[in-house]
Design a protein around this motif. Structure first.
Motif, short mmCIF file in Angstrom:
data_model
loop_
_atom_site.label_atom_id
_atom_site.label_comp_id
_atom_site.label_asym_id
_atom_site.label_seq_id
_atom_site.Cartn_x
_atom_site.Cartn_y
_atom_site.Cartn_z
N ASP A 31 -12.58 -5.63 -2.66
CA ASP A 31 -12.67 -5.51 -1.32
C ASP A 31 -12.65 -4.27 -0.75
O ASP A 31 -12.41 -3.88 0.46
CB ASP A 31 -11.37 -6.59 -0.78
CG ASP A 31 -11.37 -6.57 0.62
OD1 ASP A 31 -12.61 -6.82 1.20
OD2 ASP A 31 -10.36 -6.69 1.16
N GLY A 32 -12.81 -3.24 -1.55
CA GLY A 32 -12.81 -1.86 -1.24
C GLY A 32 -11.65 -0.81 -1.37
O GLY A 32 -11.77 0.05 -0.73
N PHE A 33 -10.69 -1.69 -1.87
CA PHE A 33 -9.20 -0.80 -1.99
C PHE A 33 -9.43 0.12 -3.25
O PHE A 33 -10.10 -0.19 -3.96
CB PHE A 33 -8.05 -1.88 -2.26
CG PHE A 33 -7.44 -2.52 -0.87
CD1 PHE A 33 -6.55 -1.95 -0.30
CD2 PHE A 33 -8.32 -3.32 -0.56
CE1 PHE A 33 -6.25 -2.76 0.78
CE2 PHE A 33 -7.89 -4.24 0.43
CZ PHE A 33 -6.87 -3.72 1.25
N THR A 34 -8.78 1.20 -3.24
CA THR A 34 -8.90 2.08 -4.15
C THR A 34 -7.20 2.34 -4.67
O THR A 34 -6.52 2.31 -3.76
CB THR A 34 -9.42 3.54 -3.96
OG1 THR A 34 -8.86 4.08 -2.90
CG2 THR A 34 -10.94 3.28 -3.89
N MET A 35 -6.99 2.92 -5.83
CA MET A 35 -5.70 3.01 -6.16
C MET A 35 -5.25 4.31 -5.93
O MET A 35 -5.94 5.17 -5.96
CB MET A 35 -5.73 2.79 -8.02
CG MET A 35 -4.30 3.01 -8.62
SD MET A 35 -4.29 2.53 -10.19
CE MET A 35 -5.19 4.03 -10.99
N PHE A 36 -3.96 4.28 -5.52
CA PHE A 36 -3.23 5.49 -4.90
C PHE A 36 -2.20 5.84 -5.98
O PHE A 36 -2.22 6.99 -6.31
CB PHE A 36 -2.54 5.14 -3.51
CG PHE A 36 -1.69 6.20 -2.92
CD1 PHE A 36 -2.67 7.18 -2.55
CD2 PHE A 36 -0.47 6.17 -2.91
CE1 PHE A 36 -1.94 8.25 -1.59
CE2 PHE A 36 0.23 7.30 -2.18
CZ PHE A 36 -0.50 8.22 -1.76
N VAL A 55 -8.67 -8.03 8.98
CA VAL A 55 -9.70 -8.85 8.07
C VAL A 55 -9.30 -8.79 6.95
O VAL A 55 -9.05 -9.63 5.97
CB VAL A 55 -11.22 -8.41 8.40
CG1 VAL A 55 -12.06 -9.11 7.28
CG2 VAL A 55 -11.57 -8.99 9.73
N HIS A 56 -8.97 -7.38 6.24
CA HIS A 56 -8.81 -7.02 5.01
C HIS A 56 -7.45 -7.66 4.65
O HIS A 56 -7.22 -7.95 3.50
CB HIS A 56 -8.82 -5.61 4.44
CG HIS A 56 -10.49 -5.15 4.96
ND1 HIS A 56 -11.47 -5.53 3.80
CD2 HIS A 56 -11.06 -4.65 5.69
CE1 HIS A 56 -12.64 -5.32 3.95
NE2 HIS A 56 -12.58 -4.61 5.42
N VAL A 57 -6.42 -7.65 5.53
CA VAL A 57 -5.04 -7.99 5.33
C VAL A 57 -5.12 -9.41 5.32
O VAL A 57 -4.40 -9.94 4.30
CB VAL A 57 -4.20 -7.53 6.70
CG1 VAL A 57 -2.85 -8.42 6.36
CG2 VAL A 57 -3.85 -5.99 6.72
N GLU A 58 -5.78 -10.28 5.86
CA GLU A 58 -5.90 -11.62 5.86
C GLU A 58 -6.57 -12.04 4.45
O GLU A 58 -6.29 -12.81 3.77
CB GLU A 58 -6.61 -12.21 6.83
CG GLU A 58 -6.10 -12.41 8.22
CD GLU A 58 -4.66 -12.94 8.01
OE1 GLU A 58 -4.56 -14.08 7.54
OE2 GLU A 58 -3.62 -12.68 8.57
N ARG A 59 -7.65 -11.09 4.16
CA ARG A 59 -8.38 -11.63 2.74
C ARG A 59 -7.45 -11.25 1.64
O ARG A 59 -7.39 -12.10 0.66
CB ARG A 59 -9.73 -10.60 2.55
CG ARG A 59 -10.51 -10.90 1.55
CD ARG A 59 -11.74 -10.36 1.59
NE ARG A 59 -12.57 -10.45 2.75
CZ ARG A 59 -13.26 -9.52 3.32
NH1 ARG A 59 -13.57 -8.43 2.88
NH2 ARG A 59 -13.95 -9.64 4.38
#
Length: 101
Positions: free
Chosen positions: A30-35, A52-56
């Motif tokens: 979903d496009g997140f990267t590791m921090f 949208v990304h929170v709901e997903r």
């Protein structure tokens, strides 16, 4: 906007490790990267897109473990102080947003 996902999932059994890994892979898809190890983040161009990304992410929550979701503005993100040991490090710049005319 920036969306942070913090999680602490059980990983004692093979099944638990598999569930945790699937959750992490869905975040990355979903496009997140590791921090940090259990903290993933994603830059979003607007609050609507962030929602949208929170709901997903909510739809992909595992049945066990703890997950936190935090949305912050670019300004709030820019106020973060990061350190490696005692040395300060630079905060990541937001990606450039393409504009359509």
């Amino acid at each position: 906007m920036w969306v942070f996902v913090f999680f602490d999932l059980p990983t004692e059994t093979k099944r638990e490790r598999s569930v945790a890994n699937k959750f992490r892979k869905k975040l990355m898809a979903d496009g997140f990267t590791m921090f940090q190890f259990s903290i993933y983040l994603r830059c979003c161009p607007s609050i609507e897109n962030a929602k949208v990304h929170v709901e997903r992410t909510k739809k992909n929550l595992p049945s066990n473990g703890y997950v936190g979701i935090l949305t912050v503005t670019d300004k709030q993100f820019g106020n973060m102080e990061l350190f490696f040991g005692k040395r300060a490090t630079a905060v990541e710049n937001p990606p450039q947003q393409l504009e359509m005319f």
